[in-house]
Design a protein around this motif. Structure first.
Motif, PDB file in Angstrom:
ATOM      1  N   LYS A 159      52.636  16.860 -21.697  1.00  0.00           N
ATOM      2  CA  LYS A 159      51.473  17.263 -22.486  1.00  0.00           C
ATOM      3  C   LYS A 159      50.913  16.093 -23.297  1.00  0.00           C
ATOM      4  O   LYS A 159      49.704  16.003 -23.526  1.00  0.00           O
ATOM      5  N   GLU A 160      51.779  15.183 -23.696  1.00  0.00           N
ATOM      6  CA  GLU A 160      51.321  14.040 -24.492  1.00  0.00           C
ATOM      7  C   GLU A 160      50.681  12.954 -23.631  1.00  0.00           C
ATOM      8  O   GLU A 160      49.616  12.426 -23.962  1.00  0.00           O
ATOM      9  N   TYR A 161      51.321  12.613 -22.505  1.00  0.00           N
ATOM     10  CA  TYR A 161      50.876  11.454 -21.716  1.00  0.00           C
ATOM     11  C   TYR A 161      50.012  11.813 -20.498  1.00  0.00           C
ATOM     12  O   TYR A 161      49.377  10.933 -19.920  1.00  0.00           O
ATOM     13  N   MET A 173      47.568   1.525 -12.054  1.00  0.00           N
ATOM     14  CA  MET A 173      48.990   1.877 -12.048  1.00  0.00           C
ATOM     15  C   MET A 173      49.180   3.387 -12.076  1.00  0.00           C
ATOM     16  O   MET A 173      48.343   4.113 -12.610  1.00  0.00           O
ATOM     17  N   ILE A 174      50.287   3.822 -11.503  1.00  0.00           N
ATOM     18  CA  ILE A 174      50.602   5.246 -11.486  1.00  0.00           C
ATOM     19  C   ILE A 174      51.380   5.596 -12.746  1.00  0.00           C
ATOM     20  O   ILE A 174      52.462   5.069 -12.997  1.00  0.00           O
ATOM     21  N   LYS A 175      50.804   6.484 -13.540  1.00  0.00           N
ATOM     22  CA  LYS A 175      51.473   6.921 -14.767  1.00  0.00           C
ATOM     23  C   LYS A 175      52.497   8.003 -14.398  1.00  0.00           C
ATOM     24  O   LYS A 175      52.139   9.017 -13.787  1.00  0.00           O
ATOM     25  N   ALA A 176      53.768   7.774 -14.748  1.00  0.00           N
ATOM     26  CA  ALA A 176      54.820   8.697 -14.311  1.00  0.00           C
ATOM     27  C   ALA A 176      55.797   9.022 -15.432  1.00  0.00           C
ATOM     28  O   ALA A 176      55.989   8.235 -16.361  1.00  0.00           O
ATOM     29  N   VAL A 177      56.415  10.196 -15.307  1.00  0.00           N
ATOM     30  CA  VAL A 177      57.472  10.646 -16.214  1.00  0.00           C
ATOM     31  C   VAL A 177      58.702  10.959 -15.372  1.00  0.00           C
ATOM     32  O   VAL A 177      58.587  11.555 -14.295  1.00  0.00           O
ATOM     33  N   PHE A 219      53.909   1.124 -11.085  1.00  0.00           N
ATOM     34  CA  PHE A 219      54.293   2.281 -11.890  1.00  0.00           C
ATOM     35  C   PHE A 219      54.345   1.947 -13.374  1.00  0.00           C
ATOM     36  O   PHE A 219      54.815   0.878 -13.770  1.00  0.00           O
ATOM     37  N   ASN A 220      53.859   2.895 -14.155  1.00  0.00           N
ATOM     38  CA  ASN A 220      54.004   2.835 -15.601  1.00  0.00           C
ATOM     39  C   ASN A 220      54.816   4.060 -16.022  1.00  0.00           C
ATOM     40  O   ASN A 220      54.281   5.169 -16.099  1.00  0.00           O
ATOM     41  N   ILE A 221      56.117   3.866 -16.220  1.00  0.00           N
ATOM     42  CA  ILE A 221      56.985   4.978 -16.629  1.00  0.00           C
ATOM     43  C   ILE A 221      56.777   5.192 -18.132  1.00  0.00           C
ATOM     44  O   ILE A 221      57.320   4.467 -18.964  1.00  0.00           O
ATOM     45  N   VAL A 222      55.987   6.183 -18.488  1.00  0.00           N
ATOM     46  CA  VAL A 222      55.606   6.372 -19.893  1.00  0.00           C
ATOM     47  C   VAL A 222      56.699   7.054 -20.702  1.00  0.00           C
ATOM     48  O   VAL A 222      56.737   6.939 -21.924  1.00  0.00           O
ATOM     49  N   GLU A 223      57.597   7.775 -20.006  1.00  0.00           N
ATOM     50  CA  GLU A 223      58.666   8.467 -20.741  1.00  0.00           C
ATOM     51  C   GLU A 223      59.792   8.831 -19.782  1.00  0.00           C
ATOM     52  O   GLU A 223      59.558   9.198 -18.621  1.00  0.00           O
TER      53      GLU A 223
END
Length: 250
Positions: A46-48, A1-5, A29-33
């Motif tokens: 910076k965190e994810y 999955m694509i990690k996205a903000v 997609f993994n919308i982390v924030e």
């Protein structure tokens, strides 16, 4: 999955983009924030450590471009989202970065995501974002480098090194003053839009030339001669505009 903000000060815009991504790209997609400011976006990145950031340009307090000043190394790709601002869009294009106009069109979003997936992950991101900040800090007459998308990646060329650009179907060949030619994977219309308006002019459906390298104009043959000896056609409907631009430029 694509990690996205997602960074956008409008909550509705955040949610709509997330829903569109999930609908168009299920389980990709993994919308982390989702952040509503540059400062919150910096903390989330910076965190994810996301692979992709959707970044709004027009935000209160700090605009989206200021985000990059908080990173010594940029190892994530960016797709800008904006409602308007033609100057910003031209700078983004010159840096070979992607942007989406609000309201976001599903087809354009899909195209931008596909381009992201086809890119060499991490490669060129730093160069293109550094170039973007340079292009934002100069006026149109002082543009130094433009990043042209190519089959291999990107080619950075000084605008004053370009002799002319020629349409090649859906691509465009860029001829430099040293004789070197590079094929850009963009149309002549796209390339024309990112070139400095004061120096470059469309003289024919096939050609955009750098006015600084014109030697003479053969009116009878409707041909312009350049410093390398090449002669290019000037179309009848472009002749008056070309002559006016030549006089203004010199």
């Amino acid at each position: 999955m694509i990690k996205a903000v997602i960074i956008d000060d409008e909550i509705n815009a955040q949610n709509l983009l997330e829903k569109t991504l999930n609908r168009s790209f299920p389980n990709r997609f993994n919308i982390v924030e989702k952040c509503n400011s540059v400062d919150a976006g910096v903390r989330a990145i910076k965190e994810y450590e996301p692979e992709l950031v959707f970044l709004d340009i027009q935000m209160p307090e700090k605009n989206g471009f200021e985000l990059f000043r908080y990173f010594d190394v940029v190892n994530f790709e960016v797709i800008f989202t904006t409602a308007y601002n033609q100057f910003a869009i031209k700078a983004i294009k010159r840096s070979a970065l992607d942007y989406l106009l609000k309201p976001i069109n599903t087809l354009e979003l899909s195209e931008a995501v596909k381009k992201f997936e086809n890119k060499n992950k991490g490669s060129f991101a730093q160069k293109r974002l550094t170039l973007l900040l340079e292009n934002l800090n100069v006026n149109d007459q002082q543009v130094n480098k433009i990043a042209f998308p190519t089959v291999e990646g990107f080619e950075l060329i000084h605008s004053n090194q370009i002799l002319y650009c020629k349409a090649e179907s859906n691509y465009c060949s860029i001829k430099r003053i040293d004789g070197y030619t590079k094929m850009a994977t963009k149309t002549l219309k796209y390339v024309e839009e990112v070139l400095p308006e004061n120096s470059f002019l469309r003289i024919h459906k096939t050609y955009v030339i750098n006015l600084n390298y014109v030697v003479r104009y053969h009116k009878a043959n409707k041909e312009v001669e350049l410093t390398n000896g090449e002669k290019l056609p000037v179309s009848f409907r472009k002749e008056e505009e070309f002559i006016h631009a030549l006089i203004q430029n010199h």
